[in-house]
Every structure is written in structure tokens, then in C-alpha cells.
Design a protein around this motif. Structure first.
Motif, PDB file in Angstrom:
ATOM      1  N   ASP A  75      -7.529  -6.490  -4.467  1.00  0.00           N
ATOM      2  CA  ASP A  75      -8.862  -7.055  -4.709  1.00  0.00           C
ATOM      3  C   ASP A  75      -8.923  -7.823  -6.029  1.00  0.00           C
ATOM      4  O   ASP A  75      -9.698  -8.764  -6.164  1.00  0.00           O
ATOM      5  N   ASP A 118       0.832  -1.216   0.000  1.00  0.00           N
ATOM      6  CA  ASP A 118       0.000   0.000   0.000  1.00  0.00           C
ATOM      7  C   ASP A 118       0.863   1.262   0.000  1.00  0.00           C
ATOM      8  O   ASP A 118       0.549   2.237  -0.682  1.00  0.00           O
ATOM      9  N   MET A 155      -1.999   5.506  -9.423  1.00  0.00           N
ATOM     10  CA  MET A 155      -1.393   4.194  -9.114  1.00  0.00           C
ATOM     11  C   MET A 155      -2.161   3.532  -7.981  1.00  0.00           C
ATOM     12  O   MET A 155      -2.665   4.185  -7.072  1.00  0.00           O
ATOM     13  N   ILE A 156      -2.215   2.195  -8.025  1.00  0.00           N
ATOM     14  CA  ILE A 156      -2.848   1.385  -6.983  1.00  0.00           C
ATOM     15  C   ILE A 156      -2.114   0.050  -6.964  1.00  0.00           C
ATOM     16  O   ILE A 156      -1.473  -0.319  -7.952  1.00  0.00           O
ATOM     17  N   ASP A 157      -2.167  -0.651  -5.847  1.00  0.00           N
ATOM     18  CA  ASP A 157      -1.642  -2.020  -5.861  1.00  0.00           C
ATOM     19  C   ASP A 157      -2.816  -2.980  -5.996  1.00  0.00           C
ATOM     20  O   ASP A 157      -3.922  -2.696  -5.556  1.00  0.00           O
ATOM     21  N   ALA A 162       2.348   1.692  -3.385  1.00  0.00           N
ATOM     22  CA  ALA A 162       1.380   2.174  -4.377  1.00  0.00           C
ATOM     23  C   ALA A 162       1.182   3.685  -4.313  1.00  0.00           C
ATOM     24  O   ALA A 162       0.580   4.276  -5.211  1.00  0.00           O
ATOM     25  N   MET A 163       1.671   4.317  -3.247  1.00  0.00           N
ATOM     26  CA  MET A 163       1.627   5.784  -3.150  1.00  0.00           C
ATOM     27  C   MET A 163       2.979   6.372  -3.557  1.00  0.00           C
ATOM     28  O   MET A 163       3.158   7.584  -3.542  1.00  0.00           O
TER      29      MET A 163
END
Lengths: 336, 336
Positions: free
Chosen positions: A218, A78, A213-215, A81-82
Motif C-alpha cells: 500500500d 506476502d 514484519m510486513i511487505d 513477509a511472514m
């Protein structure tokens, strides 16, 4: 030895004895709160997760050291991802008094191994008893230079969508583990010991060229959906372009329906991000330098936040960005 | 409505809609991590807790709104015990899919009510399903001016030991609640809605006269033991000086053994701290100004970290600073 024989304070003492020191930590374990110095010009990033036995993990197919490793990895991911650098770790651990101390120590081994690999130091947490399932809470604090953090909300129409590594391995690994047969090491490890893309996230943020951006926790479709919703844009995903490992591709040849796992299986912990077409070369050079495959898999479009999936024949269908819903009775994955 | 009907993403959306904004919050709920600005000259304080149904709380005698309130209070109390100002809240919530949405919203009501009272803003968390018990993780981040945080480790021989408010009410309240009879409101509220002494903690830190401080969660004896151990000093506690509420004193007249609850019951969330004799007047003036009773209850002595209890006749006995051990089968309290 059972945990109820060791006692809470002795457990905390043992944990404290294993923890390193680092700059910026004015007080760590052993006071009411951790007291930390954040360097001037840096901002704080904080991520937290809850993991519950039988819901997120099962000791029937998970070693406690892998569990500790993964519990930390998902939070490092997380921060990655930032575009940040993880620094401080807090672990909450609840287990029944009958729990074996060896299992707890193995859990700590895995958690601290990964933390140390990333220069992250355990500075606090909580230990308490559970009437039944093991419960783990993980909080990670990181830092990012002011103005460099990357959110989910900056994707622009025309941007290229990229993903790191390969997709679906973790979900395929879990599905095979649940069936109880022999599972290829590479797949099992993708499930048990996911790699947080910390170095990549930082390098991408440094380029200043990443718009969102995201990891992927889900699932690809769901997490891309989060970017589309936050950015207020549509997206098209070229399914044949999804990067797959050899093991996954082999399995897919026999069972084409497994493509669902690459689309929606989750727990890949790869970085999914967007960049303007003209910055693509800069981005691809970062991947090359770090030896991490970065694959363009689609584009951002203007319009309502709807994701379209395009198949090999060029046919498009809109896709509800439904990912893993923890409370839905139809969600069958072990994603967190 | 059941949680599994509402769904995770809708729950998060509802929570997000209720949350305020504040300075320093660059990104709150809705991204991979919260992104926060810490003012120059300030240090970060972080506290985290895990709360598990049937171990820490029981809906048989706890309303969900009280549970939310208390879950936040215990972490605010940790920040208060360092002399800091709480700022940011992270909530992890795991409950079964069959949980009533109304119960979850009542829990959030209580949590957000107390947070708002203290200007604390919910900026992140995690929601997931539990196979059985409700599980709550709370993390609070606060700030403290550089050099002003108060640890447990600075108590000096000769220092006076003081405590705020009254002791034992929460444990007495819980014990009566468990018996199922009518419980005086004041006692029940001390258990259900403990007051975090945030303003007091800040004011005490501002004096620069407090040498060590802790909040009483495990119990007076145990938490004083933490100060003694961290400071490497002994202590003497005058049992007849323990400040008691009228309700507690009344109960004590009929059952003198209840004094144990003031000594070791826990969950008082009062501040226990030390100061040099010559600074006592400054400290007592702070209590007067805030309208919070501050009572000297003992002294720090040189020597091994042993706590002595002195009774009304002046007789001293050493006391093992055993507080609430979550894993000990003999611990019967509901302390966290």
C-alpha cells in the motif's frame, strides 16, 4: 487464435502440460482440489489477491508476461513477509472469449517463470469467461517452521524500523509510464517485475530477532501504520533516511514533492520490519550476506498507534497512516 | 452508504469483527498471510473459484446473500468431492466504489452463514475496486486423513456409477428465473443455494469403497467425462435412471427436451462417484443413514474414455463429453 476457438478444456490441458512436479504434491491440476502433504513441524501460510484490468493493470503499458510475473510476485511477497517459503500456486483467470490465446500464454509464461525461480508449482485454479475486463486471482500457499512466522503485531517501543532495498521506484515508474514518455528501464522494471524478498524474509525469520514484519504494497506510511496498529505502538520515521535509488534521487532533485511516492506510493514490495536495538548488528549482517541493503529508517515508540514523520531539521509532524484505499475516489495509484 | 464512503480499511474491519475463531488458526485476517496448523496425519486440500457478474451471476435474479452462500457452496462442494473436511475460507471481493455497503454486507451474510454451518472460518482474502462488474474469488482449504482422499482417476471397468440427490433442478430453476415468471421455491433454491454434500463425501471416503468421485458443476455428462478421461475407461449411462425431483419430472412431461438439463445443465453440486459392484450395499447403506438418495445410473466399461447414453428402449449412442465451456459462444448456461 481467439480463446473461444481454443476452448476452456484445451486451455487447461495446455497449462497442465507446462507445469512441473514436486514433492508433497499428491494431486495438482485436474481434480476437484489440490491434495498436498505438509511436512510435520511446519505450518501453512496462505495469501490471496485479486487483480482487475483497468483497476490494477492496463495493457496499454503492461505486457501480459509482466502482468503474470507481477501477479505471482505480490503473493510471494506476502509469504516472504511472514518469513515463509512459498510452495504452491493457484491461478484464476477470467478473460473475454475474444482474448488472444497468445496473450494468455504470455501471461502464463511470466507467472510460471517467476514461480519456477522460487520452486513454486502451479497446482490448481480456475478459468472462466469475463464479460469485459481481465480478472486474475492468485493464491499462494507456503510453509514456515512452527514458531518461526513473523506477524505485524510484535513491534516493541525502542525497536529500530528497517526497510530493504529502495522506496518509491515503482510508483515513480508507473507515473512516468502513464505519461507515455521514455522510462528508465530500472524504474519501469520495479513497477512491472517487482522482486519478492523471499530469501531475505526467510533469513530474517531464522535470526529470531525480527519482532514485526510486513511487505510494502500500500505504501511505506500505510504499511508501517499496519504494524503500529497491530502492535499497539507509535513510530517515528526519519524521512531523510528513506533509501532511494539513483534514478529516484535524480528525479527528486528537480521535484521535491516526489518524496510522497517514497512515503506513500506503494507497490515497492520491500520488507519493512522491526528489531530490538541490540539485535541490529545481527540483522545488518543478514543484509550484507545476501547483498540486499537494509536501512534503519526510524524507531518504535510507546503510545497510541500514531506515526510521526521527522524532516531533516528534526521537526516532527504526526501523520495519519492513510495508505491506498481501493474504494476512495481520491486514491490515484495503481497499487494492489 | 456507498463503499467509497466507507473505505476499504473500514470494510475489512467490519468483516474481521464478524469472523469466529477456531483451533489451528494461528493468524487469520489482518496479516500478510493466514498461518495455519495442519494436524499430523492429515493432508491439505485446496480449491479456488472465480465468479464474475454477468458471466456467473446477475443481480437481476440473484440476491446478494444467495450469491455469498453459493460462492462458498461451490468450493465446499469441491472439498466434499475429494472426501475432505473444509476448514478455512478466503474471500476476494472487487466491486465498484459506488456499490452499496448493504449489498456487500448481505453478500457476507450469505457467505458466512454457510461457512459457519460447516465450521469453516474466514481467515483471509482481498478487497479491491472493480471498474465495472463485481468479481468474487473464493478459496477453501480443507483436510483429509492421509490416504483417504478420492480423486477422479480410480474408476475400474465393472464399477457402478452413482449420483446423489436429483439432477437438473438448478439448470431448470435458472432457465425459469431468466424467463422472469414465478419459479417454484424448490427449483429456485437449487440454483441459488446449492447444498454442498460435505457430510456425504466424508462418509463415502470413510467406507474406502469409492473408486472415483467428482461434484457436478459443469453437468452430469461432462463431469462423468472427467472421471472417464482421468480413469482411462468408458462408461454407460442409463438416461431413464437419472434421479429427478417431482418438480423436474412434472416439467419434463410437458417438454421431453428438458432431459438435456439433467444431462448437461450443470450446477447440481451433487456427488457423482463409482464403486465396485460388491461394495454397492455398503455405499447404499451410507446414503440411507444420512437420508440422502444415492442412485445407480450406469456402469464403467473397459475401453477408450467414451460415454454412452442408453435410452429406455436399450438403444445406445456415444456422446461427446462436452460440458460447459466458458469460452464457447454456444454455451448458454450460467454454470461455473
Amino acid at each position: 487464435m481467439k480463446l473461444c476457438e481454443l476452448g476452456e478444456f484445451e486451455l487447461i490441458k495446455r497449462i497442465k502440460a507446462r507445469v512441473g512436479h514436486g514433492s508433497g504434491i499428491l494431486r495438482g491440476i485436474g481434480d476437484d482440489a489440490a491434495q498436498l502433504e505438509i511436512e510435520p513441524g511446519f505450518q501453512l501460510l496462505t495469501s490471496t489477491d485479486l487483480l482487475i484490468e483497468k483497476s490494477h493493470f492496463d495493457f496499454a503499458w503492461t505486457l501480459p508476461e509482466d502482468l503474470g510475473y507481477k501477479a505471482v510476485a505480490v503473493n510471494l511477497s506476502d509469504i516472504a513477509a511472514m518469513g515463509g517459503t512459498p510452495r504452491y500456486l493457484y491461478l484464476g483467470l477470467a478473460c473475454p472469449g475474444s482474448a488472444e490465446v497468445e496473450r494468455i500464454e504470455a501471461f502464463m509464461d511470466g507467472a510460471l517463470e517467476l514461480a519456477e525461480n522460487h520452486g513454486v508449482i502451479l497446482v490448481g485454479g480456475d478459468t472462466c469467461s469475463s464479460p469485459g475486463p481481465w480478472v486474475i486471482s492468485v493464491t499462494v500457499e507456503g510453509v514456515v517452521p512452527a514458531g518461526r512466522a513473523i506477524g505485524r503485531d510484535g513491534a516493541q517501543p525502542g525497536d529500530v524500523i528497517l526497510v530493504s532495498g529502495t522506496l518509491g521506484d515503482s510508483a515513480l515508474g508507473l507515473s512516468l509510464l502513464r505519461q507515455g514518455g521514455v522510462v528508465e528501464e530500472a524504474l519501469a522494471m520495479r513497477h512491472h517485475r517487482p522482486q519478492a524478498r523471499v530469501e531475505l524474509g526467510q533469513a530474517l525469520a531464522e535470526t529470531g530477532c525480527v519482532t514485526a514484519m510486513i511487505d510494502i504494497s500500500d505504501g511505506t506510511v500505510s504499511d508501517l501504520g499496519h504494524i503500529l496498529q497491530a502492535s499497539g505502538a507509535a513510530g517515528i520515521l526519519d524521512v531523510p533516511k528513506l533509501p532511494l535509488s539513483d534514478a529516484f534521487a535524480t528525479a527528486l532533485r528537480n521535484r521535491p514533492d516526489l518524496v510522497e511516492l517514497a512515503l506513500a506510493g506503494g507497490e515497492d514490495y520491500e520488507l519493512l520490519f522491526t528489531t530490538a536495538e541490540e539485535d541490529l548488528a545481527v540483522i545488518l549482517a543478514v543484509g550484507k550476506q545476501l547483498g540486499i541493503p537494509l536501512t534503519p529508517i526510524g524507531k518504535i515508540r510507546s503510545g497510541e498507534p500514531v506515526l510521526y514523520l521527522r524532516d531533516a531539521s528534526g521537526h516532527e509532524k504526526s501523520c495519519l497512516a492513510h495508505g491506498f484505499d481501493h474504494f476512495s475516489p481520491t486514491s490515484g495509484s495503481g497499487a494492489s
